[in-house]
Design a protein around this motif. Structure first.
Motif, PDB file in Angstrom:
ATOM      1  N   PHE A  40     -10.002  24.241 -18.720  1.00  0.00           N
ATOM      2  CA  PHE A  40     -10.675  23.177 -19.418  1.00  0.00           C
ATOM      3  C   PHE A  40     -11.311  22.221 -18.183  1.00  0.00           C
ATOM      4  CE2 PHE A  40      -8.052  24.108 -22.962  1.00  0.00           C
ATOM      5  CZ  PHE A  40      -9.021  24.197 -24.025  1.00  0.00           C
ATOM      6  N   CYS A  41     -11.173  22.618 -16.916  1.00  0.00           N
ATOM      7  CA  CYS A  41     -11.476  21.793 -15.913  1.00  0.00           C
ATOM      8  C   CYS A  41     -11.875  22.347 -14.590  1.00  0.00           C
ATOM      9  CB  CYS A  41     -10.386  20.714 -15.866  1.00  0.00           C
ATOM     10  SG  CYS A  41     -10.638  19.587 -14.541  1.00  0.00           S
ATOM     11  N   LYS A  42     -12.771  21.685 -13.704  1.00  0.00           N
ATOM     12  CA  LYS A  42     -12.963  22.654 -12.456  1.00  0.00           C
ATOM     13  C   LYS A  42     -12.047  22.271 -11.457  1.00  0.00           C
ATOM     14  CE  LYS A  42     -16.804  23.714 -13.893  1.00  0.00           C
ATOM     15  NZ  LYS A  42     -17.334  25.193 -14.110  1.00  0.00           N
ATOM     16  N   PHE A  43     -10.595  21.567 -11.729  1.00  0.00           N
ATOM     17  CA  PHE A  43      -9.765  21.432 -10.771  1.00  0.00           C
ATOM     18  C   PHE A  43      -8.915  22.767 -10.767  1.00  0.00           C
ATOM     19  CE2 PHE A  43     -10.827  16.651 -11.085  1.00  0.00           C
ATOM     20  CZ  PHE A  43     -11.117  16.682  -9.817  1.00  0.00           C
ATOM     21  N   THR A 108      -6.196  14.962 -16.473  1.00  0.00           N
ATOM     22  CA  THR A 108      -7.480  14.353 -16.119  1.00  0.00           C
ATOM     23  C   THR A 108      -7.708  13.038 -16.871  1.00  0.00           C
ATOM     24  OG1 THR A 108      -8.705  15.969 -17.327  1.00  0.00           O
ATOM     25  CG2 THR A 108      -8.839  16.388 -15.108  1.00  0.00           C
ATOM     26  N   LYS A 112      -7.844  14.253 -23.274  1.00  0.00           N
ATOM     27  CA  LYS A 112      -7.707  15.825 -22.977  1.00  0.00           C
ATOM     28  C   LYS A 112      -6.134  16.076 -22.808  1.00  0.00           C
ATOM     29  CE  LYS A 112     -11.197  18.263 -20.208  1.00  0.00           C
ATOM     30  NZ  LYS A 112     -11.431  18.713 -18.730  1.00  0.00           N
ATOM     31  N   PRO A 245     -19.689  16.687 -18.208  1.00  0.00           N
ATOM     32  CA  PRO A 245     -20.313  18.148 -18.046  1.00  0.00           C
ATOM     33  C   PRO A 245     -21.430  18.323 -19.199  1.00  0.00           C
ATOM     34  CG  PRO A 245     -17.880  18.061 -18.261  1.00  0.00           C
ATOM     35  CD  PRO A 245     -18.395  16.423 -18.320  1.00  0.00           C
ATOM     36  N   CYS A 270     -20.280  18.641 -13.538  1.00  0.00           N
ATOM     37  CA  CYS A 270     -19.446  19.898 -13.172  1.00  0.00           C
ATOM     38  C   CYS A 270     -20.402  21.032 -13.993  1.00  0.00           C
ATOM     39  CB  CYS A 270     -18.123  19.788 -14.283  1.00  0.00           C
ATOM     40  SG  CYS A 270     -16.847  18.981 -13.249  1.00  0.00           S
ATOM     41  N   ILE A 298     -12.648  17.084  -5.559  1.00  0.00           N
ATOM     42  CA  ILE A 298     -13.961  17.348  -6.442  1.00  0.00           C
ATOM     43  C   ILE A 298     -14.356  15.775  -6.916  1.00  0.00           C
ATOM     44  CG2 ILE A 298     -14.670  17.738  -8.692  1.00  0.00           C
ATOM     45  CD1 ILE A 298     -12.922  20.465  -8.386  1.00  0.00           C
ATOM     46  N   CYS A 300     -14.768  13.736  -9.137  1.00  0.00           N
ATOM     47  CA  CYS A 300     -14.943  13.572 -10.976  1.00  0.00           C
ATOM     48  C   CYS A 300     -14.479  12.058 -11.029  1.00  0.00           C
ATOM     49  CB  CYS A 300     -13.944  14.235 -11.320  1.00  0.00           C
ATOM     50  SG  CYS A 300     -13.636  14.092 -13.064  1.00  0.00           S
ATOM     51  N   CYS A 302     -12.437  11.154 -12.899  1.00  0.00           N
ATOM     52  CA  CYS A 302     -11.078  10.730 -13.302  1.00  0.00           C
ATOM     53  C   CYS A 302     -10.314  10.273 -11.887  1.00  0.00           C
ATOM     54  CB  CYS A 302     -10.630  12.237 -13.867  1.00  0.00           C
ATOM     55  SG  CYS A 302     -10.961  12.503 -15.494  1.00  0.00           S
ATOM     56  N   PHE A 336     -16.344   8.322 -17.022  1.00  0.00           N
ATOM     57  CA  PHE A 336     -17.740   8.336 -16.442  1.00  0.00           C
ATOM     58  C   PHE A 336     -18.638   7.058 -17.033  1.00  0.00           C
ATOM     59  CE2 PHE A 336     -16.662  12.946 -15.993  1.00  0.00           C
ATOM     60  CZ  PHE A 336     -17.573  12.873 -14.715  1.00  0.00           C
TER      61      PHE A 336
HETATM   62  S1  SF4 Z   1     -15.874  16.279 -15.315  1.00  0.00           S
HETATM   63 FE1  SF4 Z   1     -13.691  16.103 -14.490  1.00  0.00          FE
HETATM   64  S2  SF4 Z   1     -12.264  16.265 -15.882  1.00  0.00           S
HETATM   65 FE2  SF4 Z   1     -14.350  17.279 -16.876  1.00  0.00          FE
HETATM   66  S3  SF4 Z   1     -14.437  19.222 -16.101  1.00  0.00           S
HETATM   67 FE3  SF4 Z   1     -15.285  18.172 -14.406  1.00  0.00          FE
HETATM   68  S4  SF4 Z   1     -13.730  17.843 -13.248  1.00  0.00           S
HETATM   69 FE4  SF4 Z   1     -12.743  18.308 -14.769  1.00  0.00          FE
END
Ligand code: SF4
Ligand code: SF4
Length: 381
Positions: A40-43, A108, A112, A245, A270, A298, A300, A302, A336
């Motif tokens: 679910f996430c880019k991390f 995050t 979620k 996103p 993202c 990253i 983000c 968060c 955000f």
């Molecule tokens: S915006 Fe943040 S929490 Fe959402 S997918 Fe990207 S890195 Fe993950």
């Protein structure tokens, strides 16, 4: 050890053609006995999935098709990305979710995090504890979480993740990230061969290419083709989109820009530059530390504070000659939305360019209002 899921359930047979195509593509992955990790996430460090000869796929859904189903379990005033993703999961309407052998979440945002607790009732879910600071202590915690993730994957799939496998995976992902970056950098030119919407479709589509080794050549060929065949776009106000996103239903924001005389030259979100700006350092002798260092950086919202987002925005505004910033917020996304004041101050005071924030969801009901606001914004530039 689990059995890799391979068969398509009957419910999928009725679906529209494009969705069936994605089912077929993902089924190929499964037919080769490859694990599919839904994320679910880019991390999530995708190198870990590659190191077990598997692949990671994004389960972040961007349509309102299943939001009503999700709202039976989740509050209405929750971010549409969380509701949509959960809705696709519980209704078996997402092939990627259906075929995911394991779902990985990260701590995050709070919505979620809490959603994963319900998701775990339908699928095996592992949640990585993501620190909310990019500090030394944060890095130590994150590195430990990566070790833990490796243990989970090894045990779950009965495959070993060696240092060599990780180094190889790092090189594959670095080559992919470099190719994607090289592709979207075409937008730095004064004369660009694609619209922002076309660029977005390429960036998004490429994430569903499961053979990561194939990406560099595909993008190189595409780049040559569009430069030789496409008409060039020039002289339009150049817009940067940042924020939550984007994609799917929120393409309405990109369309609003390009239907009213602007062109989107960069995405910091993202799916755009945020997660691929930096590569993992290769051949350090400690691939897990190298992976931890890359991913924790990253930018983000968060993360608090979040200087890396400002740093990336600063570079993008200069390099892509950005004339205006649109900060896209999904409804009820606190990280955000709260950070937006910083982005506004940065755009207006440091870069001397106009800024607007647009709050939206996955419905079509605000298209008229978005068009009106974006048209006025572009006219002002
Ligand atoms: S915006 Fe943040 S929490 Fe959402 S997918 Fe990207 S890195 Fe993950
Ligand atoms: S858009 Fe915001 S609220 Fe939604 S999942 Fe991402 S960080 Fe959380």
């Amino acid at each position: 050890m689990i059995d890799i899921k391979k068969d398509l359930p009957e419910i999928f047979e009725d679906f529209a053609e494009n969705r069936q195509n994605s089912f077929l593509k993902v089924r190929e992955v499964k037919e080769n006995d490859n694990p599919l990790i839904g994320v679910f996430c880019k991390f999530f460090p995708q190198e870990l999935a590659i190191a077990i000869d598997g692949t990671a796929v994004s389960l972040c859904s961007t349509s309102d098709e299943t939001i009503a189903d999700a709202e039976k379990d989740l509050p209405r005033n929750l971010c549409p990305l969380i509701k949509s993703s959960y809705g696709f999961a519980i209704t078996d309407k997402c092939p990627f979710f259906y075929f995911s052998d394991l779902v990985v979440g990260e701590t995050t945002c709070d919505g979620k995090k809490k959603m994963y607790e319900y998701l775990a009732e339908t699928k095996p879910v592992h949640v990585m504890e993501l620190p909310n600071k990019q500090s030394k202590e944060g890095l130590v915690l994150w590195e430990k979480e990566i070790y833990k993730m490796i243990d989970v994957l090894e045990e779950y799939f009965g495959r070993k993740i060696t240092k060599e496998k990780l180094e190889e995976a790092i090189k594959i992902k670095n080559a992919e990230r470099t190719a994607v970056k090289d592709f979207y950098e075409i937008m730095k030119n004064d004369e660009i061969p694609v619209s922002g919407l076309e660029l977005w479709h390429v960036l998004n589509g490429i994430t569903f290419e499961f053979d990561k080794r194939a990406v560099p050549k595909q993008l190189k060929d595409l780049k040559e083709k569009i430069f030789s065949e496409n008409e060039k776009i020039t002289g339009k106000p150049r817009i940067l989109i940042t924020g939550c996103p984007i994609g799917g239903a929120t393409e309405k924001v990109i369309e609003a820009v390009e239907n009213h005389g602007g062109v989107v030259v960069a995405y910091e979100n993202c799916g755009g530059a945020k997660a691929i700006d930096r590569n993992v350092e290769e051949d350090t002798g400690d691939p897990i530390r190298a992976i931890a260092e890359k991913y924790i950086e990253i930018g983000c919202a968060c993360m608090s504070p979040n200087p890396n987002r400002m740093d990336l925005l600063n570079r993008i505004v200069d390099q892509y000659k950005v004339d205006g910033v649109i900060d896209m917020h999904l409804q009820a996304c606190q990280p955000f939305q709260v950070e937006s004041l910083k982005i506004k101050r940065f755009a207006n005071n440091e870069k001397n360019i106009p800024y607007i924030s647009i709050e939206t969801d996955y419905s079509q009901s605000d298209i008229g209002q978005i068009n009106t606001r974006v048209a006025a914004f572009i006219e002002m530039i």
